[in-house]
Design a protein around this motif. Structure first.
Motif, short mmCIF file in Angstrom:
data_model
loop_
_atom_site.label_atom_id
_atom_site.label_comp_id
_atom_site.label_asym_id
_atom_site.label_seq_id
_atom_site.Cartn_x
_atom_site.Cartn_y
_atom_site.Cartn_z
N TRP A 154 0.82 -1.21 0.00
CA TRP A 154 0.00 0.00 0.00
C TRP A 154 0.86 1.26 0.00
O TRP A 154 0.54 2.24 -0.66
N TYR A 155 1.95 1.24 0.75
CA TYR A 155 2.77 2.44 0.86
C TYR A 155 3.53 2.73 -0.44
O TYR A 155 4.00 3.85 -0.63
N GLU A 156 3.65 1.72 -1.29
CA GLU A 156 4.35 1.93 -2.55
C GLU A 156 3.60 2.90 -3.46
O GLU A 156 4.18 3.49 -4.37
N THR A 157 2.30 3.06 -3.23
CA THR A 157 1.50 3.98 -4.05
C THR A 157 1.63 5.42 -3.57
O THR A 157 1.14 6.33 -4.25
N LEU A 158 2.26 5.65 -2.43
CA LEU A 158 2.34 6.99 -1.86
C LEU A 158 3.66 7.66 -2.23
O LEU A 158 4.72 7.02 -2.20
N PRO A 159 3.60 8.94 -2.56
CA PRO A 159 4.86 9.67 -2.75
C PRO A 159 5.61 9.78 -1.42
O PRO A 159 5.03 9.59 -0.34
N THR A 160 6.86 10.07 -1.50
CA THR A 160 7.63 10.30 -0.28
C THR A 160 7.74 11.80 -0.03
O THR A 160 7.71 12.59 -0.99
N PRO A 161 7.82 12.24 1.22
CA PRO A 161 7.88 11.39 2.41
C PRO A 161 6.49 10.90 2.83
O PRO A 161 5.50 11.60 2.67
N ASN A 162 6.46 9.69 3.33
CA ASN A 162 5.21 9.15 3.86
C ASN A 162 5.49 8.44 5.18
O ASN A 162 6.64 8.24 5.57
N PHE A 163 4.43 8.08 5.85
CA PHE A 163 4.54 7.46 7.17
C PHE A 163 4.35 5.95 7.08
O PHE A 163 3.38 5.40 7.60
N GLU A 164 5.25 5.31 6.39
CA GLU A 164 5.16 3.86 6.27
C GLU A 164 5.23 3.23 7.67
O GLU A 164 6.12 3.54 8.45
N GLY A 165 4.29 2.34 7.93
CA GLY A 165 4.24 1.70 9.24
C GLY A 165 3.24 2.33 10.19
O GLY A 165 3.07 1.84 11.31
N TYR A 166 2.57 3.41 9.74
CA TYR A 166 1.59 4.08 10.60
C TYR A 166 0.37 4.46 9.78
O TYR A 166 0.45 4.69 8.57
N TYR A 167 -0.77 4.52 10.44
CA TYR A 167 -1.97 5.06 9.82
C TYR A 167 -2.81 5.74 10.89
O TYR A 167 -2.55 5.62 12.09
N ILE A 168 -3.83 6.46 10.44
CA ILE A 168 -4.72 7.18 11.37
C ILE A 168 -6.09 6.53 11.36
O ILE A 168 -6.69 6.35 10.30
N ASP A 169 -6.55 6.16 12.53
CA ASP A 169 -7.91 5.64 12.70
C ASP A 169 -8.81 6.83 13.00
O ASP A 169 -8.92 7.28 14.14
#
Length: 248
Positions: A180-195
């Motif tokens: 999933w994180y591969e679809t995001l540009p950097t910088p991103n918060f790989e390993g975290y998400y917001i509920d």
């Protein structure tokens, strides 16, 4: 002064050594688990008791400082990522089949995945949606919820959980395919998400969310070591009755 006369039974002694070694090892393992779980609970308590974070920059700084953040409250303003994939994650509930919507959010030049809402089985589409509105037409939104740290799926869990299906946009574990994180540009918060909590007024008034984490490892440790002691007692009793353990 009385002396102990002891003639061990070879076969029974070998069995005792093997069993007691295994039981003591299990007790030591539970002691290690107790230390790990106690530290984890302390970390979670520090996280949920901390004041809410304001924005993804603050989250990035908390991660850099290695501060406890799992289940910590957060509020930030952002936009759904233009053209970003939206994932449907199965959510077990009563009254039907539901799917959590996981979508990428852009805020402060960073990108993070957020569980923003849910849909029922009829509303779920067969392929990942994309946000098609251009940034100029997409108004910033306020997101309030809990920071969640993602954990890799265990080996046994990967065997028993249903398999993800990309074509039908069906997932049964967060980032089940680890892409999933591969679809995001950097910088991103790989390993975290917001509920995200829908209709929340502010992060300050958001209830503290303490997960129910059992910590029974002390009892388990004592149980295994008690079994080891019982084996030794039975071993001595058998030798006493056979006349191989005497006090002369």
């Amino acid at each position: 002064m009385r002396k102990i006369k002891f003639q061990p039974m070879p076969g029974l002694t070998i069995v005792l050594v093997i069993c007691v070694t295994i039981l003591i090892s299990l007790g030591v393992w539970q002691y290690q688990r107790l230390q790990w779980k106690t530290a984890l609970l302390a970390e979670v308590e520090a996280s949920v008791s901390a004041p809410p974070l304001k924005g993804l920059d603050a989250l990035s700084e908390a991660i850099r400082q290695e501060a406890p953040i799992d289940f910590r409250r957060i509020a930030f303003t952002g936009k759904p990522q233009n053209g970003g994939s939206i994932y449907h994650l199965y959510s077990s509930q009563t009254g039907g089949i539901y799917w959590d919507i996981i979508e990428p959010i852009k805020s402060e030049g960073r990108y993070i995945l957020a569980k923003t809402s849910e849909v029922n089985a009829q509303q779920k589409t067969t392929a990942p949606n994309t946000v098609i509105a251009p940034d100029s037409l997409s108004a910033p939104q306020s997101y309030i919820g809990y920071i969640r740290k993602t954990y890799p799926m265990g080996r046994v869990e990967s065997w028993v959980k249903p398999k993800a299906n990309i074509e039908s946009n069906r997932y049964f574990y967060f980032d089940q395919n680890k892409n999933w994180y591969e679809t995001l540009p950097t910088p991103n918060f790989e390993g975290y998400y917001i509920d995200v909590v829908e209709k929340a007024q502010s992060a300050e008034t958001l209830p503290v969310k303490r997960p129910e984490i059992a910590n029974n490892h002390f009892d388990y440790m004592l149980t295994w070591w008690s079994f080891a002691l019982i084996f030794v007692v039975i071993y001595l009793i058998l030798h006493r009755r056979a006349g191989r353990l005497q006090f002369v």
